[in-house]
Design a protein around this motif. Structure first.
Motif, PDB file in Angstrom:
ATOM      1  N   THR A 242      45.860  35.636  40.681  1.00  0.00           N
ATOM      2  CA  THR A 242      45.945  34.171  40.677  1.00  0.00           C
ATOM      3  C   THR A 242      44.547  33.582  40.484  1.00  0.00           C
ATOM      4  N   PHE A 243      44.512  32.342  40.007  1.00  0.00           N
ATOM      5  CA  PHE A 243      43.246  31.644  39.790  1.00  0.00           C
ATOM      6  C   PHE A 243      42.722  31.105  41.118  1.00  0.00           C
ATOM      7  N   LEU A 244      41.478  31.434  41.428  1.00  0.00           N
ATOM      8  CA  LEU A 244      40.846  30.854  42.608  1.00  0.00           C
ATOM      9  C   LEU A 244      40.359  29.436  42.332  1.00  0.00           C
ATOM     10  N   GLU A 245      40.063  29.147  41.065  1.00  0.00           N
ATOM     11  CA  GLU A 245      39.606  27.808  40.690  1.00  0.00           C
ATOM     12  C   GLU A 245      40.419  27.380  39.472  1.00  0.00           C
ATOM     13  N   ASN A 246      41.403  26.545  39.709  1.00  0.00           N
ATOM     14  CA  ASN A 246      42.379  26.208  38.668  1.00  0.00           C
ATOM     15  C   ASN A 246      41.800  25.386  37.526  1.00  0.00           C
ATOM     16  N   LEU A 247      40.719  24.667  37.778  1.00  0.00           N
ATOM     17  CA  LEU A 247      40.160  23.817  36.729  1.00  0.00           C
ATOM     18  C   LEU A 247      39.300  24.599  35.745  1.00  0.00           C
ATOM     19  N   ALA A 248      38.949  25.815  36.089  1.00  0.00           N
ATOM     20  CA  ALA A 248      38.146  26.641  35.191  1.00  0.00           C
ATOM     21  C   ALA A 248      39.046  27.381  34.212  1.00  0.00           C
ATOM     22  N   THR A 249      38.620  27.452  32.961  1.00  0.00           N
ATOM     23  CA  THR A 249      39.396  28.160  31.931  1.00  0.00           C
ATOM     24  C   THR A 249      38.453  28.917  31.018  1.00  0.00           C
ATOM     25  N   TYR A 250      38.897  30.085  30.571  1.00  0.00           N
ATOM     26  CA  TYR A 250      38.131  30.846  29.593  1.00  0.00           C
ATOM     27  C   TYR A 250      39.107  31.714  28.816  1.00  0.00           C
ATOM     28  N   ASP A 251      38.957  31.678  27.502  1.00  0.00           N
ATOM     29  CA  ASP A 251      39.893  32.392  26.635  1.00  0.00           C
ATOM     30  C   ASP A 251      39.392  33.822  26.417  1.00  0.00           C
ATOM     31  N   THR A 252      39.574  34.662  27.432  1.00  0.00           N
ATOM     32  CA  THR A 252      39.135  36.038  27.311  1.00  0.00           C
ATOM     33  C   THR A 252      40.114  36.840  26.459  1.00  0.00           C
ATOM     34  N   LYS A 253      39.572  37.792  25.720  1.00  0.00           N
ATOM     35  CA  LYS A 253      40.409  38.689  24.930  1.00  0.00           C
ATOM     36  C   LYS A 253      40.748  39.959  25.704  1.00  0.00           C
ATOM     37  N   SER A 254      40.191  40.086  26.889  1.00  0.00           N
ATOM     38  CA  SER A 254      40.414  41.294  27.691  1.00  0.00           C
ATOM     39  C   SER A 254      41.781  41.260  28.360  1.00  0.00           C
ATOM     40  N   SER A 255      42.344  42.441  28.509  1.00  0.00           N
ATOM     41  CA  SER A 255      43.641  42.572  29.159  1.00  0.00           C
ATOM     42  C   SER A 255      43.542  43.587  30.297  1.00  0.00           C
ATOM     43  N   LEU A 256      44.648  43.791  30.963  1.00  0.00           N
ATOM     44  CA  LEU A 256      44.727  44.787  32.036  1.00  0.00           C
ATOM     45  C   LEU A 256      45.253  46.087  31.450  1.00  0.00           C
ATOM     46  N   GLU A 257      44.453  47.131  31.559  1.00  0.00           N
ATOM     47  CA  GLU A 257      44.802  48.410  30.952  1.00  0.00           C
ATOM     48  C   GLU A 257      45.478  49.365  31.927  1.00  0.00           C
ATOM     49  N   ARG A 258      45.092  49.280  33.208  1.00  0.00           N
ATOM     50  CA  ARG A 258      45.566  50.303  34.148  1.00  0.00           C
ATOM     51  C   ARG A 258      45.341  49.826  35.574  1.00  0.00           C
ATOM     52  N   VAL A 259      46.225  50.259  36.470  1.00  0.00           N
ATOM     53  CA  VAL A 259      46.072  50.018  37.902  1.00  0.00           C
ATOM     54  C   VAL A 259      46.249  51.341  38.621  1.00  0.00           C
ATOM     55  N   ASP A 260      45.259  51.732  39.425  1.00  0.00           N
ATOM     56  CA  ASP A 260      45.364  52.902  40.289  1.00  0.00           C
ATOM     57  C   ASP A 260      45.473  52.422  41.731  1.00  0.00           C
ATOM     58  N   ILE A 261      46.565  52.795  42.394  1.00  0.00           N
ATOM     59  CA  ILE A 261      46.793  52.366  43.774  1.00  0.00           C
ATOM     60  C   ILE A 261      46.740  53.583  44.687  1.00  0.00           C
ATOM     61  N   VAL A 262      45.727  53.613  45.549  1.00  0.00           N
ATOM     62  CA  VAL A 262      45.610  54.658  46.553  1.00  0.00           C
ATOM     63  C   VAL A 262      46.381  54.213  47.791  1.00  0.00           C
TER      64      VAL A 262
END
Length: 939
Positions: free
Chosen positions: A868-888
């Motif tokens: 979730t966004f901690l600061e809703n008024l901030a925006t940035y058009d990043t091209k990065s995505s989520l590739e992987r999640v490791d849950i210990v």
């Protein structure tokens, strides 16, 4: 005669250079307290005999400040005292002469802004004391004897002048020499120049009964070795003692190559704060080094507090504590059943200025760090390339050498972001020029680097070569831009170029001129991808007293160098930062590295620990030195990997890479006489280990970058001592071979050869677990465990309950990784929860200050992972995505995961569970990091 003078000057320079390259620190070049007249005087003050008392009838109170007069019963001198309530649980205590003969210097530039005040409530006024409150905190001013006690709630945490060591030497006229007594001259003057005569037109001043200053040799003029210090204003020292009831240890007052927890000075010299060029400095010493930050913290199980002594003159600090009690007293206390509350005491002594001290009341460690940051500011978010790896030496030979080294990093598949050039790139040590034989095509060289996403850093030092064919020297001479001697002439000293003078950066006209030199149209061969290294800016003067400027030189505003010495480096780097800022039209974030610093330097530059040596003990001291800087405002710190002097063997260099990868500034650098030490110049084992270490560093850059943004916003140090987050664990109070990176990563350096296991302290009182970042082996908190190690890595752990963002596609530089996807390493706690933050922007410009960024809170709560966004008024058009999640420590029996996002809808995701390390992997969510999303884990 001119020929002889030239030959003599060359000889002086050669002798100076030889002294700088002789093995071991030249101790005789640097003063001890006994060689400093004001330190002697202040240290001789007897406890419990303070002559100062408040005059209650003079009290006035307006909104945030209490005003009252202070009286010295021995000298008859009156002082004005102001106590101001500041926001963020701070007080400011200010004392100056009521009617000084001349203005006394008050520090500029260190504070970020004028501190914000708040309401000071006058609670009580009697003939014996005055009580005021700042919110829940209060101060009690005791009338006679004078002292001030500061409370958090009802708990006394700081007392000033409790031991009666306050000393404020009033300005006075110089008394005439007695007919039968020669003028007072400091001892050790066998080679001193003849003292100057007192000025005939010196104004008269009221003569008060003596305070003993005149009885000390050196009060009006002082010699050390061959150098004479004329003191036209005479003795003007200020000093105060501070007691911290309940404190176990003291920290801060960098820079010293000593333990993180300050040691007692009961049987030794005090710690000294005086910016000096100390070649081949020794460790476990209280000697001054390159920078000075007069902030002191005291920490105990119940509270943390501190003081910031806002003074830029030479300063000495005595530290004692209840632990200094001798064995007999301790035995008597034990037999009698007496339990003495721990206490730290400090005695701070400065040569000139006023008493201007900020009281930091905490009460937690992170509170007190934030309070200091609210005064002196935080580092601007650095461009991400500066958090990558830097390759340097004195000197890369020429353009071909630079290009070949950069090419080899690609050849051996090692990431690297910055190449560095030391002084030999210039035309005969003339800064803002290039050696036309060795670097004939600097723009082409820079382009070769930037095409691969890399930058160049070049050195610019403050000494200016006195050469008639040098434009900068001619401009400075014609316009009066140099620091002046007492007779009004341009000061001339010796440094790397030979005969040199020094720009007076306290003059606004000089700073404006200097800023213009960095314009791309003037500094030919540079672009916005060339950044700056400020060295030798203590300032270093090879033939000066203690290898620096004489104290009786005169700066803009008619201030003596003795008043401003410790902020010369600050003002210099401030000018450099502003120059680079203007160079890009305010669009791009500058990177500046400095050796000299003061409080507030973090706003303009990163810092390194100077000319260390290729020795295990110097590797060992790099962590405590950078910890001291981090809690003193300067998080962006590092130590030269491998050591500047001498030649490290492969094992030492390997361990230094591994330790340096977990300090914020990560640079290899070496002396001109050392062997080449690029990773491929040793053996395959070192090459492979160095490659793995650098790739590990780059994988954690999202975490480092987020920590630096959080530091900029709220003042939290990027690296931290263990007690910052575990303040009641006494065992951690003196640990300084381990650091916390943020609050999620614990690092233990290895600083001994041929070790197969090391002891690691895991904090957390048995309630927190730590996991090896590679094996995910668990270690329970608040215990010391033996951890097996190999040459391939040092122990690094992630705390349960945290989420750390990483990028696992390691490329040649940060620019190449900008749009790469993220991996989240999630370690769930016993209740199945974890959280972490991630900050994203364009990594180079100031657009983030206009809302162009993302600040995300990522949380695991049982079977739900959310972003979730901690600061809703901030925006940035990043091209990065989520590739992987490791849950210990994942929820049990998870069969699949489902992604929910506005852009992608509901998407089933592939999962894989590894029973050997208890890790659940969620693969290829491919959701954009610029949107909010949820991943449900379904059994």
């Amino acid at each position: 005669m001119a020929f002889l003078l030239a030959r003599l000057g060359t000889a002086v320079l050669l002798l100076a250079i030889m002294a700088q390259t002789t093995s071991g620190v030249q101790r005789e070049n640097f003063k001890k307290c006994e060689n400093s007249s004001f330190c002697r005087r202040c240290r001789k003050v007897e406890p419990g005999k303070t002559p100062y008392e408040l005059l209650p009838d003079t009290l006035s109170h307006k909104e945030s400040t209490l005003h009252i007069e202070l009286y010295n019963k021995v000298t008859g001198v009156y002082y004005r005292l102001e106590l101001t309530a500041l926001k963020n649980d701070l007080f400011r205590l200010y004392i100056n002469e009521k009617s000084p003969l001349h203005p006394r210097y008050e520090v500029e530039y260190a504070l970020k802004d004028h501190p914000q005040t708040t309401v000071l409530q006058l609670v009580e006024k009697t003939s014996t004391h005055i009580t005021v409150k700042n919110g829940k905190n209060k101060a009690i001013l005791h009338v006679n004897p004078f002292k001030v006690d500061f409370y958090v709630g009802n708990q006394l945490v700081i007392s000033t002048n409790d031991r009666g060591f306050m000393r404020f030497e009033h300005l006075r006229t110089k008394p005439p020499a007695k007919p039968d007594q020669p003028q007072q001259v400091e001892e050790n003057a066998e080679n001193a120049e003849k003292p100057a005569e007192p000025a005939a037109d010196q104004p008269d001043a009221p003569q008060f009964p003596g305070d003993g200053a005149e009885d000390d040799p050196g009060a009006w003029e002082e010699n050390y070795k061959s150098h004479h210090d004329e003191k036209p204003l005479g003795p003007e020292a200020v000093a105060m003692d501070f007691s911290f009831p309940g404190a176990e240890q003291a920290y801060g007052i960098p820079e010293h190559a000593d333990s993180f927890a300050l040691k007692s000075t009961k049987q030794t010299d005090p710690y000294r704060l005086y910016n000096l060029d100390v070649f081949e400095y020794e460790i476990n010493e209280k000697m001054s080094l390159y920078g000075a930050i007069p902030v002191l913290y005291a920490h105990g199980k119940e509270t943390t507090s501190g003081i910031y002594w806002n003074n830029a003159a030479e300063t000495w600090v005595d530290i004692t504590s209840s632990a200094d009690n001798d064995f007999v007293k301790s035995l008597v206390n034990m037999v009698s059943g007496t339990v003495k509350k721990p206490q730290v005491d400090a005695h701070i002594m400065s040569e000139s200025g006023v008493i201007d001290v900020f009281i930091l009341l905490g009460p937690t460690p992170m509170d007190v760090f934030k309070q200091f940051a609210s005064l002196t500011g935080t580092a601007n978010l650095p461009p991400i390339f500066s958090l990558g790896y830097h390759q340097s030496r004195w000197n890369y030979n020429d353009e071909e050498d630079v290009n070949q080294v950069a090419t080899n990093f690609d050849k051996y598949d090692i990431p690297m972001d910055v190449m560095w050039l030391d002084i030999e790139y210039t035309d005969g040590k003339r800064y803002f020029t290039w050696d036309k034989l060795k670097f004939p095509h600097p723009l082409e060289m820079v382009k070769n680097l930037t095409e691969k996403g890399r930058k160049l850093v070049v050195i610019i030092d403050p000494h200016i070569k006195r050469a008639s064919d040098y434009f900068l020297h001619n401009d400075a001479t014609d316009n009066g831009y140099y620091v002046k001697s007492r007779d009004g002439k341009d000061y001339e000293g010796w440094c790397w170029p030979g005969s040199s003078s020094y720009l007076d950066f306290f003059d606004p006209k000089v700073r404006e001129y200097y800023s213009g030199l960095y314009d791309i149209s003037k500094f030919e061969g540079t672009t916005n991808d060339v950044h700056i290294w400020n060295d030798m800016n203590e300032p270093s003067v090879f033939n000066g007293p203690e290898i620096t400027m004489p104290k009786d030189l005169v700066h803009y505003g008619n201030w003596e160098h003795r008043d401003v010495h410790n902020i010369y480096g600050l003002v210099y780097t401030m000018s450099t930062y502003e120059a680079l800022f203007k160079r890009s039209g305010g669009a791009l974030r500058p990177f500046v590295l400095t050796r000299a610093f003061f409080a507030g330097s973090q706003r303009f530059a990163a810092v390194w620990t100077g000319d260390n040596m290729a020795e295990w003990e110097h590797l060992r001291i790099s962590y405590p030195m950078c910890l001291s800087l981090a809690i003193s405002g300067i998080s962006f710190c590092g130590a030269d990997v491998g050591g500047f002097f001498k030649n490290p063997d492969a094992e030492l260099l390997t361990r230094w890479y591994q330790a340096g990868a977990w300090l914020p500034f990560f640079r290899q650098h070496a002396h001109i006489d050392t062997k080449r030490r690029e990773p491929w110049t040793y053996n395959d084992d070192l090459l492979n280990n160095a490659r793995d270490t650098l790739r590990l560093r780059y994988s954690y850059l999202p975490y480092w970058y987020t920590l630096f943004r959080e530091h900029e916003v709220n003042g939290t140090p990027v690296i931290r001592p263990i007690w910052a987050h575990y303040p009641t664990e006494i065992s951690a109070f003196t640990i300084d071979d381990q650091i916390l990176v943020g609050d999620a990563i614990l690092v233990r350096s290895i600083y001994q050869p041929a070790v197969s296991e090391v002891s690691v302290y895991f904090p957390g009182e048995g309630k927190v677990a730590w996991y090896d970042i590679e094996t995910y082996k668990m270690y329970l908190g608040k215990q010391i465990d033996s951890v097996s190690v190999t040459i391939h890595r040092i122990p690094v752990f992630q705390r349960e309950g945290t989420i750390v963002p990483r990028k696992m596609r390691i490329r040649r530089s940060t620019v190449a990784m900008r749009n790469d996807p993220y991996t989240l390493v999630v370690i769930a706690d016993g209740e199945g929860r974890a959280q972490g933050n991630l900050y994203i922007d364009d990594e180079s410009s100031f657009e983030y200050r206009h809302g162009k960024y993302l600040y995300l809170r990522i949380k695991l709560d049982g079977k739900k992972l959310t972003s979730t966004f901690l600061e809703n008024l901030a925006t940035y058009d990043t091209k990065s995505s989520l590739e992987r999640v490791d849950i210990v420590n994942p929820p049990k029996d998870i069969k699949k995961a489902v992604l929910h996002s506005k852009a992608m809808g509901n998407v089933d995701l592939e999962t894989k569970y590894n029973p050997h390390n208890n890790v659940l992997t969620v693969r290829k969510p491919t959701v954009k990091m610029g949107e909010e999303w949820i991943i449900d884990l379904i059994a």
